[in-house]
Design a protein around this motif. Structure first.
Motif, short mmCIF file in Angstrom:
data_model
loop_
_atom_site.label_atom_id
_atom_site.label_comp_id
_atom_site.label_asym_id
_atom_site.label_seq_id
_atom_site.Cartn_x
_atom_site.Cartn_y
_atom_site.Cartn_z
N ARG A 42 0.84 -1.21 0.00
CA ARG A 42 0.00 0.00 0.00
C ARG A 42 0.87 1.25 0.00
NH1 ARG A 42 -5.28 -0.23 1.70
NH2 ARG A 42 -5.31 1.95 1.07
N HIS A 43 2.14 1.10 0.39
CA HIS A 43 3.06 2.24 0.37
C HIS A 43 3.52 2.47 -1.06
CE1 HIS A 43 3.04 2.91 4.66
NE2 HIS A 43 2.83 1.60 4.73
N ARG A 44 3.03 3.58 -1.63
CA ARG A 44 3.10 3.77 -3.08
C ARG A 44 4.42 4.29 -3.60
NH1 ARG A 44 -1.92 7.59 -2.57
NH2 ARG A 44 -0.89 7.81 -0.55
N VAL A 45 5.21 4.95 -2.74
CA VAL A 45 6.44 5.56 -3.25
C VAL A 45 7.59 4.55 -3.09
CG1 VAL A 45 7.79 7.69 -3.30
CG2 VAL A 45 5.46 7.72 -2.41
N GLU A 127 10.63 8.16 2.04
CA GLU A 127 9.51 7.22 2.11
C GLU A 127 9.76 6.18 3.21
OE1 GLU A 127 6.61 7.10 1.19
OE2 GLU A 127 5.95 5.01 1.03
N HIS A 130 8.87 7.65 6.46
CA HIS A 130 7.41 7.72 6.54
C HIS A 130 6.83 6.34 6.88
CE1 HIS A 130 3.30 8.90 5.47
NE2 HIS A 130 3.22 7.81 4.73
N LEU A 134 4.87 5.08 10.51
CA LEU A 134 3.52 4.47 10.55
C LEU A 134 3.56 3.04 11.08
CD1 LEU A 134 1.91 5.49 7.12
CD2 LEU A 134 1.41 6.41 9.38
N ARG A 135 4.55 2.27 10.61
CA ARG A 135 4.48 0.83 10.85
C ARG A 135 5.24 0.34 12.08
NH1 ARG A 135 0.04 -0.78 7.91
NH2 ARG A 135 0.12 0.14 5.83
N ARG A 139 -0.12 0.95 16.85
CA ARG A 139 -1.39 0.79 16.13
C ARG A 139 -1.26 -0.12 14.92
NH1 ARG A 139 -4.68 4.89 13.49
NH2 ARG A 139 -5.94 3.05 13.10
N ALA A 140 -0.03 -0.26 14.40
CA ALA A 140 0.15 -1.10 13.21
C ALA A 140 -0.10 -2.56 13.59
CB ALA A 140 1.57 -0.93 12.68
C1 LIG Z 1 -2.46 1.58 11.55
C2 LIG Z 1 -2.90 1.54 10.12
C3 LIG Z 1 -4.16 1.10 9.81
C4 LIG Z 1 -4.60 1.07 8.48
N1 LIG Z 1 -5.86 0.64 8.21
C5 LIG Z 1 -6.30 0.65 6.94
C6 LIG Z 1 -7.64 0.27 6.62
O1 LIG Z 1 -8.41 -0.09 7.49
N2 LIG Z 1 -8.02 0.27 5.32
C7 LIG Z 1 -7.19 0.69 4.31
O2 LIG Z 1 -7.59 0.70 3.14
N3 LIG Z 1 -5.91 1.06 4.59
C8 LIG Z 1 -5.47 1.05 5.85
N4 LIG Z 1 -4.18 1.44 6.12
C9 LIG Z 1 -3.29 1.82 5.00
C10 LIG Z 1 -3.26 3.35 4.81
O3 LIG Z 1 -4.53 3.83 4.45
C11 LIG Z 1 -2.24 3.74 3.72
O4 LIG Z 1 -2.65 3.19 2.47
C12 LIG Z 1 -0.86 3.25 3.99
O5 LIG Z 1 -0.51 3.49 5.33
C13 LIG Z 1 0.13 3.95 3.05
O6 LIG Z 1 0.41 5.21 3.62
P1 LIG Z 1 0.41 6.58 2.83
O7 LIG Z 1 -0.69 6.64 1.85
O8 LIG Z 1 0.56 7.71 3.82
O9 LIG Z 1 1.80 6.58 2.21
P2 LIG Z 1 2.60 6.09 0.92
O10 LIG Z 1 1.79 5.41 -0.11
O11 LIG Z 1 3.74 5.36 1.54
O12 LIG Z 1 3.07 7.49 0.39
C14 LIG Z 1 3.81 8.41 1.21
C15 LIG Z 1 3.25 9.80 1.07
O13 LIG Z 1 3.43 10.24 -0.29
C16 LIG Z 1 2.31 11.02 -0.67
N5 LIG Z 1 1.66 10.35 -1.82
C17 LIG Z 1 1.87 9.08 -2.28
N6 LIG Z 1 1.13 8.83 -3.36
C18 LIG Z 1 0.44 9.96 -3.61
C19 LIG Z 1 -0.50 10.33 -4.59
N7 LIG Z 1 -0.89 9.49 -5.55
N8 LIG Z 1 -1.01 11.58 -4.53
C20 LIG Z 1 -0.65 12.44 -3.58
N9 LIG Z 1 0.23 12.17 -2.60
C21 LIG Z 1 0.77 10.94 -2.63
C22 LIG Z 1 1.39 11.13 0.52
O14 LIG Z 1 1.73 12.30 1.23
C23 LIG Z 1 1.75 9.91 1.35
O15 LIG Z 1 1.45 10.05 2.74
C24 LIG Z 1 -3.72 1.48 7.43
C25 LIG Z 1 -2.43 1.92 7.75
C26 LIG Z 1 -2.01 1.95 9.07
C27 LIG Z 1 -0.61 2.43 9.38
#
Ligand SMILES: Cc1cc2nc3c(=O)[nH]c(=O)nc-3n(C[C@H](O)[C@H](O)[C@H](O)COP(=O)(O)OP(=O)(O)OC[C@H]3O[C@@H](n4cnc5c(N)ncnc54)[C@H](O)[C@@H]3O)c2cc1C
Length: 202
Positions: A42-45, A127, A130, A134-135, A139-140
């Motif tokens: 789910r971490h996109r970068v 990244e 970041h 979070l992880r 809470r993770a």
């Molecule tokens: C405790 C916990 C519980 C969670 N529970 C759920 C859940 O119930 N359901 C669920 O679906 N997910 C859940 N997640 C996943 C969460 O929603 C995020 O998808 C995941 O943590 C990735 O983090 P992020 O999007 O901040 O960062 P990354 O994808 O790692 O990206 C880092 C940062 O880059 C920027 N960024 C990246 N891509 C883009 C873009 N396309 N446009 C603009 N800015 C961008 C943002 O600032 C982002 O914060 C959970 C995560 C945690 C830590």
């Protein structure tokens, strides 16, 4: 679970921000569940390469057992079943599907989230910080948290100054950002991360 810091590409830059921005870290993680790798990606970068279930034979597949499932038996259809019993039955079912000619790419639909996987990923320093904030947080979910803490220990071993201050937000920022969902133990968590030692192996 095995975590290896495979490669680091860090240019000789003075400023911490610039150094993190332009550095790349490649990890290999083996033996995590698919439930865990799903959260990781789910971490996109970042860039990922994951072992395919399409071509790897999953006969007697390896799987992760959460502590809470150990020793638990429940009754299903008049039979008392444990987690291991179900994993064995899924493995047998999978094997029989493949033997019956079902393509592996379809037979794998019966495999559980618990199946282990191997994944290589590369993140830049920003990244990575970041991700770790979070992880490593309480809470993770436990498995990705365990993985993140292992990653942090490898990073502290190689780059103690850069990663010594990295951990969950209560440690990194000095205050918790989780609001009502806070674990309520910031002092304990901060103490854990301030003492966490870097290790190459472990
Ligand atoms: C405790 C916990 C519980 C969670 N529970 C759920 C859940 O119930 N359901 C669920 O679906 N997910 C859940 N997640 C996943 C969460 O929603 C995020 O998808 C995941 O943590 C990735 O983090 P992020 O999007 O901040 O960062 P990354 O994808 O790692 O990206 C880092 C940062 O880059 C920027 N960024 C990246 N891509 C883009 C873009 N396309 N446009 C603009 N800015 C961008 C943002 O600032 C982002 O914060 C959970 C995560 C945690 C830590």
């Amino acid at each position: 679970m095995e975590v290896l810091l495979l490669a680091v590409n860090a240019p000789p830059l003075e400023g911490e921000k610039e150094l993190l921005r332009h550095s790349y870290f490649t990890f290999l993680v083996d033996g995590i569940s698919r439930a865990c790798s799903h959260q990781l990606v789910r971490h996109r970068v970042a860039s990922y390469s994951q072992q395919s279930q399409r071509y790897v034979a999953m006969k007697k597949f390896p799987y992760v057992t959460p502590e809470t499932l150990k020793g638990v038996e429940v009754e299903v259809g008049g039979r008392k079943l444990s987690y291991d019993d179900i994993m064995e039955e899924i493995g047998e079912f999978y094997e029989k599907l493949v033997d019956a000619g079902v393509p592996k790419e379809d037979a794998r639909f019966v495999l559980p989230n618990a199946c282990t996987t191997r994944i290589v990923f590369t993140m830049n320093g920003e990244e990575l910080v970041h991700f770790l904030r979070l992880r490593t947080c309480s809470r993770a979910q436990w498995e990705i948290r365990k993985m993140a803490v292992k990653m942090l220990r490898k990073l502290r071993d190689r780059f103690p100054k850069l990663f010594g201050k990295v951990g969950p937000n209560c440690y990194y920022l000095g205050y918790c950002t989780e609001g009502k969902k806070s674990c309520g133990r910031p002092e304990e968590v901060r103490a854990f991360f301030s003492k966490l030692e870097g290790v190459e192996n472990g």
